[in-house]
Write a protein that holds these residues in place. Structure first.
Motif, PDB file in Angstrom:
ATOM      1  N   TYR A 134      48.558  44.050  45.098  1.00  0.00           N
ATOM      2  CA  TYR A 134      47.847  43.054  44.297  1.00  0.00           C
ATOM      3  C   TYR A 134      48.801  42.448  43.285  1.00  0.00           C
ATOM      4  N   THR A 144      41.761  40.148  43.340  1.00  0.00           N
ATOM      5  CA  THR A 144      41.900  40.245  44.789  1.00  0.00           C
ATOM      6  C   THR A 144      43.047  41.178  45.132  1.00  0.00           C
ATOM      7  N   ASP A 146      44.952  43.475  48.663  1.00  0.00           N
ATOM      8  CA  ASP A 146      45.055  43.730  50.100  1.00  0.00           C
ATOM      9  C   ASP A 146      45.066  45.232  50.336  1.00  0.00           C
ATOM     10  N   THR A 162      37.534  41.205  45.186  1.00  0.00           N
ATOM     11  CA  THR A 162      37.644  41.085  46.641  1.00  0.00           C
ATOM     12  C   THR A 162      38.705  42.023  47.201  1.00  0.00           C
ATOM     13  N   GLU A 164      40.700  42.559  50.623  1.00  0.00           N
ATOM     14  CA  GLU A 164      41.008  41.910  51.892  1.00  0.00           C
ATOM     15  C   GLU A 164      41.670  42.897  52.850  1.00  0.00           C
ATOM     16  N   THR A 165      41.199  42.911  54.107  1.00  0.00           N
ATOM     17  CA  THR A 165      41.795  43.744  55.146  1.00  0.00           C
ATOM     18  C   THR A 165      42.022  42.878  56.379  1.00  0.00           C
ATOM     19  N   THR A 166      42.680  43.451  57.372  1.00  0.00           N
ATOM     20  CA  THR A 166      42.959  42.698  58.592  1.00  0.00           C
ATOM     21  C   THR A 166      41.711  42.459  59.424  1.00  0.00           C
ATOM     22  N   ASP A 169      36.713  41.252  54.917  1.00  0.00           N
ATOM     23  CA  ASP A 169      36.818  41.254  53.458  1.00  0.00           C
ATOM     24  C   ASP A 169      35.564  41.831  52.834  1.00  0.00           C
ATOM     25  N   THR A 171      33.467  41.830  49.111  1.00  0.00           N
ATOM     26  CA  THR A 171      33.355  41.129  47.831  1.00  0.00           C
ATOM     27  C   THR A 171      32.246  41.747  46.987  1.00  0.00           C
TER      28      THR A 171
END
Length: 304
Positions: A134, A144, A146, A162, A164-166, A169, A171
């Motif tokens: 981040y 946000t 990852d 948030t 985020e993944t592959t 997401d 939220t």
């Protein structure tokens, strides 16, 4: 000379009058007389007079020598060098922080967990073999990050948060939830507040006690009654999960080689294993399925 007189102990006993009559008789008169002459002569020996004060001063003169002048080290240049290095290190940190947009990288290894406080006071617990990235610099503008792996979040109320993944997401605004993104498995569980999950252009909202599992293109909603993830307490729990996925999870917590036969990969598992004992963990998972195996000294599971 007789053997008796060659013995120091015998002579000492003779001088102290401790010899028996038989021992005295064993020494002939000639040897005994010679010994008396020697001992009598010793009593007449004398040492020359010694001036003890003069001798002591002479010894002191030889022993006491002036100490060599010590070498004085000036530390001021060293301090200047140390200060320069520290300044360069600080400058590099600022440069690295600026050029990388203040990115923070968190990683865990085998059987490791990591607790970390985010800039807004939210907490993250990172599971084994996982990674989070981040931007600390832009966190105030967009909360946000990852995630690759598994993590539990306790989010402070505020702007949208948030993950985020592959595969999708997650939220939230302020809540407690955990996310697992391992291989082709995407799982989200909500423990407090509400969670919005977005994946494959779909959006699902979870309430406390609700979870979502997305695996191999299939979506499944689950219900639970726990207050926090089991894995944060050192336990992994499964309900109708393929054995292959359980084995992959087990290898995140133990250094073990397991080549699972393809015929066993899709067998459903309903059970759990602890993160602190490999032997018990294998028994907990494989014995209920009546799978025979041997754990070698090298840490390899051999199936029979």
């Amino acid at each position: 000379m007789s053997k008796q007189l060659e013995n120091n102990e015998f002579i000492a006993r003779w001088l102290s009058g401790d010899l028996s009559e038989e021992e005295k008789a064993s020494v002939n008169d000639t040897e005994l007389q010679d010994l008396k002459v020697v001992l009598g002569d010793i009593d007449k020996w004398s040492l020359p007079d010694v001036d003890t004060t003069q001798s002591l001063n002479a010894i002191k003169g030889r022993l006491i020598k002036p100490a060599p002048a010590g070498k004085v080290i000036n530390f001021r240049p060293l301090l200047r060098y140390a200060a320069s290095i520290a300044l360069l290190a600080a400058a590099w940190f600022v440069y690295d922080f600026a050029t990388n947009d203040g990115m923070v990288n968190l990683e865990t290894g085998l059987a490791q967990t990591l607790q970390h406080e985010l800039p807004d006071g939210s907490d993250i617990t990172l599971g084994a073999m996982s990674e989070v990235n981040y931007s600390e610099k832009t966190w105030g503008e967009a909360r946000t990050l990852d995630l690759n792996g598994q993590a539990f979040f306790d989010v402070e109320k505020g702007a949208t948060f948030t993950v985020e993944t592959t595969l999708g997401d997650v939220t939230v605004l302020g809540t407690e939830f955990d996310v697992q993104n391992l291989g082709d498995v995407f799982e989200v569980n909500c423990f407090e507040g509400s969670v919005a999950v977005t994946f494959n252009d779909k959006r699902e909202v979870l309430k406390p006690g609700e979870g979502l599992v997305f695996e191999a293109g299939n979506l499944k909603r689950v219900d639970f009654d726990k207050l926090s993830p089991n894995w944060t307490a050192g336990m992994s729990v499964y309900e109708d999960v393929h054995l292959a996925l359980v084995i992959n999870d087990l290898k995140r917590y133990y250094e073990v080689e397991i080549d699972l036969p393809a015929t066993q990969a899709n067998r459903p598992v309903n059970g759990s294993f602890s993160h602190d004992n490999l032997s018990l963990a294998l028994q907990s998972i494989l014995r209920p399925l009546e799978i025979k195996y041997v754990l070698s000294e090298e840490g390899t599971v051999i199936f029979e």
